[in-house]
Design a protein around this motif. Structure first.
Motif, PDB file in Angstrom:
ATOM      1  N   ALA A 184      46.242  82.984 -15.502  1.00 33.44           N
ATOM      2  CA  ALA A 184      45.120  83.016 -14.547  1.00 33.44           C
ATOM      3  C   ALA A 184      45.458  83.907 -13.345  1.00 33.44           C
ATOM      4  N   LEU A 185      46.721  83.857 -12.910  1.00 34.78           N
ATOM      5  CA  LEU A 185      47.147  84.683 -11.771  1.00 34.78           C
ATOM      6  C   LEU A 185      47.104  86.166 -12.128  1.00 34.78           C
ATOM      7  N   MET A 245      45.153  82.943  -3.090  1.00 34.41           N
ATOM      8  CA  MET A 245      45.197  83.486  -4.450  1.00 34.41           C
ATOM      9  C   MET A 245      45.885  82.505  -5.407  1.00 34.41           C
ATOM     10  N   PHE A 271      48.349  73.544   2.197  1.00 33.10           N
ATOM     11  CA  PHE A 271      48.826  74.094   0.924  1.00 33.10           C
ATOM     12  C   PHE A 271      50.320  73.828   0.749  1.00 33.10           C
ATOM     13  N   PHE A 311      48.978  78.966 -15.651  1.00 28.43           N
ATOM     14  CA  PHE A 311      48.811  79.462 -14.279  1.00 28.43           C
ATOM     15  C   PHE A 311      49.066  80.967 -14.212  1.00 28.43           C
ATOM     16  N   LEU A 344      43.649  87.523 -11.723  1.00 26.93           N
ATOM     17  CA  LEU A 344      43.339  87.757 -10.312  1.00 26.93           C
ATOM     18  C   LEU A 344      44.060  89.012  -9.813  1.00 26.93           C
ATOM     19  N   MET A 398      43.713  76.466  -9.999  1.00 29.40           N
ATOM     20  CA  MET A 398      42.471  75.848 -10.491  1.00 29.40           C
ATOM     21  C   MET A 398      42.031  76.514 -11.799  1.00 29.40           C
ATOM     22  N   ALA A 431      46.126  79.217  -5.049  1.00 28.58           N
ATOM     23  CA  ALA A 431      45.265  78.041  -5.239  1.00 28.58           C
ATOM     24  C   ALA A 431      44.133  78.360  -6.221  1.00 28.58           C
ATOM     25  N   PHE A 432      43.572  79.576  -6.112  1.00 25.30           N
ATOM     26  CA  PHE A 432      42.533  79.977  -7.077  1.00 25.30           C
ATOM     27  C   PHE A 432      43.124  79.988  -8.498  1.00 25.30           C
ATOM     28  N   ALA A 433      44.310  80.585  -8.634  1.00 31.50           N
ATOM     29  CA  ALA A 433      44.931  80.703  -9.968  1.00 31.50           C
ATOM     30  C   ALA A 433      45.279  79.333 -10.537  1.00 31.50           C
ATOM     31  N   ALA A 460      41.264  76.371  -2.260  1.00 32.66           N
ATOM     32  CA  ALA A 460      40.630  76.956  -3.451  1.00 32.66           C
ATOM     33  C   ALA A 460      39.110  76.860  -3.367  1.00 32.66           C
ATOM     34  N   ALA A 496      37.116  78.972  -9.536  1.00 31.36           N
ATOM     35  CA  ALA A 496      38.077  78.081  -8.867  1.00 31.36           C
ATOM     36  C   ALA A 496      37.390  77.291  -7.754  1.00 31.36           C
TER      37      ALA A 496
END
Lengths: 291, 291
Positions: free
Chosen positions: B254-255, A192, B222, B251, B258, A198, A194-196, A226, B277
């Motif tokens: 974006a988080l 989550m 990661f 960030f 999600l 990007m 890593a997605f955020a 991601a 992403a």
């Protein structure tokens, strides 16, 4: 060990399980079903399964072992489709990467037959998918986490454990809650984040291209996950949302401390916080079984 | 090309620069100074420098090229120590990984002599530190970002560019603001997130050990940067705190999207966000020069 495996889902994971069972001589006959008829056909042509079943229900007919190898979001509908042929002498298993949602679905649908179900999570996988990538060695040397329910029969639990061990796996048990919390912490949350990260870059429009052109090896490794499959991770994050959000809050609390120290240039506090993270990561070694 | 290099800071970066300059035949004599006398002595014994200077000021005396290879947090105090011997014919450079704070320090301290200063960031480094790890090839094939100030003299900028190119580097220019924003996005923020992720796990006490025992390759990659040097990263995060906090807010925005989609099981929204992403990361390729 088993007369007939009813395999529901003939993708990478299900196909690899079928090949591993055959290779180990643990099953005489495999009847397979996949949602896509062309997948089922390909699985038979490849020798992954022996017989194509026209429905999930018919894949279960006559089986003494049933493996659900479907996306976790399809667990409940699959159980509903097969429940009329589930009987107490069968061993039922799944291989989903979240466990509380699978157990909830099992309780709702199977009711009196829940004792036959052994929830499993093999810590194995590949970046590719599909039966064409099925690999009889996918599970060899890997960890299997079993999360028994209160009503899981001891005999079924033992049989499942022996089966995975016969495939060369290391089996351990924990509660579904502990499992889901652990994987939320070390797998689902990092995805989550890593997605955020990007998407945070993407939101900055034309600057994003410049940023990415300067990114180096640290970024490469941090962001690798991601690129994971959107449908698979959509399902996993939603299936484990309670534990994921709980882990997210632990993360946000830790991040707020770092942000406070950075914003106020509190060098000693910041060094202490980084030192804790750095020391913990430097002393961590990946379980060799999980490689 | 140069008669005498005054090297201030004889660690991994400064030592590697000295060795590269010698190897390329770009300098006749190197006078070096490090805060720790034993480091300066070791650098001379290893042949990294020719002469030990007892102070930063004396390392600058007689030099036509001065390289500051000190932690960014030591830039201002170093400039103060040398300013009485800085003259308009010298070329002054640094190699710090943040640029606005370096430029601010240069403006505050050097005043009328700022035109001689060319702010540089070589995108190169190693996990190890110290002059004993100095490597004449550290910069070969790497990117050098130069962030000229308004008053940087054209002749000095050209000379610095030619020097890096003669060492086998690829030189590009951008503003200090663009530089700091880019590295906040693709380097400093990922480090901060990796630190926070580890500390979030650490905050869960005895559960942390179980979590870490189940972590696999995704976690390994990661979290790798979480093991970075606490003092170095304390300085970098504080030096670039404005851009870092700006990137942190992108960030967090974006988080939050999600989190909202996960909490409310909005599968379509979540898949769209992950897809953005995933697509961006899958199509990214690291600049071969940055390897």
């Amino acid at each position: 060990m088993f007369e007939q495996l009813g395999l529901i889902g003939c993708g990478l994971m299900g196909g690899s399980f079928a090949l591993a069972m055959k290779r180990a001589g643990l099953v005489k006959r495999i009847v397979g079903y996949s949602k896509s008829p062309s997948t089922t056909e390909k699985a038979r042509e490849m020798g992954v399964i022996d017989v194509e079943a026209p429905s999930a229900l018919l894949a279960v007919s006559g089986a003494d072992l049933v493996m659900l190898a479907v996306p976790v979001s399809a667990t409940e509908s699959t159980l509903k489709a097969i429940r009329h042929l589930v009987n107490p002498s069968m061993l039922l298993m799944d291989m989903g990467s979240t466990k509380r949602d699978v157990i909830d679905a099992v309780r709702r649908v199977l009711k009196h037959d829940v004792g036959s179900f052994v929830p499993c999570h093999p810590i194995a996988g590949r970046e590719v998918s599909g039966v064409e990538n099925a690999d009889p060695m996918l599970f060899t040397g890997k960890q299997i986490i079993i999360t028994p329910m209160e009503r899981t029969q001891t005999a079924k639990l033992e049989k499942a454990t022996e089966m995975w061990q016969a495939l060369g796996c290391s089996v351990s048990q924990m509660s579904a809650e502990a499992h889901d919390a652990a994987f939320a912490a070390v797998s689902h949350l990092p995805h989550m984040l890593a997605f955020a990260m990007m998407n945070g870059i993407a939101s900055q429009q034309e600057q994003a291209a410049v940023f990415l052109s300067l990114a180096g090896p640290g970024f490469r490794d941090f962001s690798r996950i991601a690129a994971s499959d959107p449908q698979v991770w959509r399902d996993v994050l939603i299936a484990n949302r309670e534990e994921l959000i709980a882990q997210l809050h632990h993360f946000q609390h830790a991040l707020a401390k770092l942000e406070h120290a950075v914003t106020n240039s509190q060098a000693d506090d910041l060094e202490r916080l980084i030192n804790q993270a750095s020391h913990m990561r430097a002393s961590w070694r990946m379980n060799s079984l999980a490689k």
